[in-house]
Design a protein around this motif. Structure first.
Motif, PDB file in Angstrom:
ATOM      1  N   ALA A  98       0.260  -4.433   1.579  1.00 44.03           N
ATOM      2  CA  ALA A  98      -0.171  -3.607   2.713  1.00 44.03           C
ATOM      3  C   ALA A  98       0.013  -2.123   2.424  1.00 44.03           C
ATOM      4  O   ALA A  98      -0.801  -1.288   2.827  1.00 44.03           O
ATOM      5  CB  ALA A  98       0.597  -4.002   3.966  1.00 44.03           C
ATOM      6  N   LYS A  99       1.090  -1.785   1.733  1.00 41.81           N
ATOM      7  CA  LYS A  99       1.373  -0.379   1.405  1.00 41.81           C
ATOM      8  C   LYS A  99       0.607   0.099   0.176  1.00 41.81           C
ATOM      9  O   LYS A  99       0.544   1.296  -0.101  1.00 41.81           O
ATOM     10  CB  LYS A  99       2.873  -0.194   1.171  1.00 41.81           C
ATOM     11  CG  LYS A  99       3.745  -0.410   2.408  1.00 41.81           C
ATOM     12  CD  LYS A  99       3.527   0.677   3.430  1.00 41.81           C
ATOM     13  CE  LYS A  99       4.489   0.523   4.601  1.00 41.81           C
ATOM     14  NZ  LYS A  99       4.299   1.571   5.623  1.00 41.81           N
ATOM     15  N   GLY A 100       0.060  -0.849  -0.603  1.00 41.91           N
ATOM     16  CA  GLY A 100      -0.633  -0.470  -1.830  1.00 41.91           C
ATOM     17  C   GLY A 100       0.319  -0.082  -2.936  1.00 41.91           C
ATOM     18  O   GLY A 100      -0.056   0.660  -3.857  1.00 41.91           O
ATOM     19  N   ALA A 101       1.551  -0.599  -2.890  1.00 34.62           N
ATOM     20  CA  ALA A 101       2.557  -0.274  -3.903  1.00 34.62           C
ATOM     21  C   ALA A 101       2.325  -1.098  -5.159  1.00 34.62           C
ATOM     22  O   ALA A 101       1.657  -2.137  -5.141  1.00 34.62           O
ATOM     23  CB  ALA A 101       3.957  -0.534  -3.355  1.00 34.62           C
ATOM     24  N   ASP A 102       2.887  -0.643  -6.274  1.00 35.96           N
ATOM     25  CA  ASP A 102       2.782  -1.389  -7.527  1.00 35.96           C
ATOM     26  C   ASP A 102       3.811  -2.513  -7.582  1.00 35.96           C
ATOM     27  O   ASP A 102       3.540  -3.570  -8.131  1.00 35.96           O
ATOM     28  CB  ASP A 102       2.979  -0.446  -8.716  1.00 35.96           C
ATOM     29  CG  ASP A 102       1.789   0.480  -8.898  1.00 35.96           C
ATOM     30  OD1 ASP A 102       0.706  -0.021  -9.239  1.00 35.96           O
ATOM     31  OD2 ASP A 102       1.933   1.691  -8.689  1.00 35.96           O
ATOM     32  N   PHE A 103       4.985  -2.269  -7.025  1.00 32.32           N
ATOM     33  CA  PHE A 103       6.005  -3.310  -6.949  1.00 32.32           C
ATOM     34  C   PHE A 103       7.091  -2.872  -5.974  1.00 32.32           C
ATOM     35  O   PHE A 103       7.049  -1.745  -5.455  1.00 32.32           O
ATOM     36  CB  PHE A 103       6.622  -3.613  -8.329  1.00 32.32           C
ATOM     37  CG  PHE A 103       7.298  -2.445  -8.994  1.00 32.32           C
ATOM     38  CD1 PHE A 103       8.662  -2.205  -8.827  1.00 32.32           C
ATOM     39  CD2 PHE A 103       6.577  -1.581  -9.807  1.00 32.32           C
ATOM     40  CE1 PHE A 103       9.281  -1.136  -9.451  1.00 32.32           C
ATOM     41  CE2 PHE A 103       7.185  -0.498 -10.434  1.00 32.32           C
ATOM     42  CZ  PHE A 103       8.547  -0.284 -10.251  1.00 32.32           C
ATOM     43  N   ALA A 104       8.038  -3.772  -5.687  1.00 30.80           N
ATOM     44  CA  ALA A 104       9.108  -3.459  -4.743  1.00 30.80           C
ATOM     45  C   ALA A 104      10.438  -3.965  -5.263  1.00 30.80           C
ATOM     46  O   ALA A 104      10.508  -4.936  -6.021  1.00 30.80           O
ATOM     47  CB  ALA A 104       8.825  -4.080  -3.375  1.00 30.80           C
TER      48      ALA A 104
END
Length: 213
Positions: A111-117
């Motif tokens: 949803a955030k368009g992040a590469d990873f968390a």
């Protein structure tokens, strides 16, 4: 069908355009397939200790699990931002049940368009999150975790290029303007996209493929 083929042979420009578009299609299919394979085999969530997530080494570990290549400067910036965020109220609080924690984290990354968390224990910075234990907890068990979304590269980049006309070494006006839109195709920051523009000197429209690496 033979009539169309004969007509193409009779017009070299049509043949050239046909093969250019065919080659462009093959390249795009190959790149999209490779990009999809990378994401299929990557793990976008890593569970770490809070103190580990605040180091460049912790960021690098999570990046490798997600098949993301980051520069040393990016690793230091990300670890510094996590250190700052650790002492601030969360941007968003998500309420879910223990067995849905993992799915919820992955959903937020997308949803955030992040590469990873990176997910850490919000109460004990020395404790590493054990997601298997969490998913086995009773449904009414309260669980509080920190989720840090890491953005290594932009998903899409856009650009505008302006080239002047020259009379010798003296600029005489605008000779060409192009614009491009590219999408990330690899985890180490490579992009592919379309570039188009207009050559005012030769009065021609231009369109092509752009690869950024």
């Amino acid at each position: 069908m033979s009539h169309i083929y004969e007509k193409m042979i009779a017009n070299p420009k049509t043949v050239t355009l046909f093969f250019f578009l065919l080659l462009l299609f093959i390249i795009i299919v190959f790149i999209v397939g490779y990009y999809a394979w990378q994401h299929h085999t990557a793990e976008v969530v890593t569970y770490e200790k809070q103190i580990q997530a605040q180091t460049a080494e912790g960021i690098e570990l999570a990046a490798k699990v997600a098949h993301i290549e980051m520069l040393e400067s990016q690793l230091k910036d990300a670890s510094g931002q996590i250190t700052e965020l650790a002492n601030k109220p969360p941007e968003k609080v998500i309420v879910t049940v223990p067995y849905e924690v993992e799915k919820t984290v992955v959903k937020e990354v997308a949803a955030k368009g992040a590469d990873f968390a990176i997910v850490t224990d919000s109460k004990d910075p020395e404790k590493e999150v054990n997601i298997k234990e969490i998913t086995k907890l009773p449904e009414n068990t309260p669980v509080t975790l920190n989720q840090y979304n890491v953005f290594a590269y932009k998903k899409v980049i856009r650009g505008i290029n302006v080239y002047p006309s020259f009379n010798g070494i003296k600029p005489t006006g605008i000779g060409e303007i192009t614009g491009d839109v590219s999408r990330k195709i690899s985890n180490d920051g490579k992009y592919i996209g379309i570039v188009g523009g207009y050559d005012f000197d030769n009065k021609k429209v231009k369109i092509g493929l752009r690869v950024t690496f």
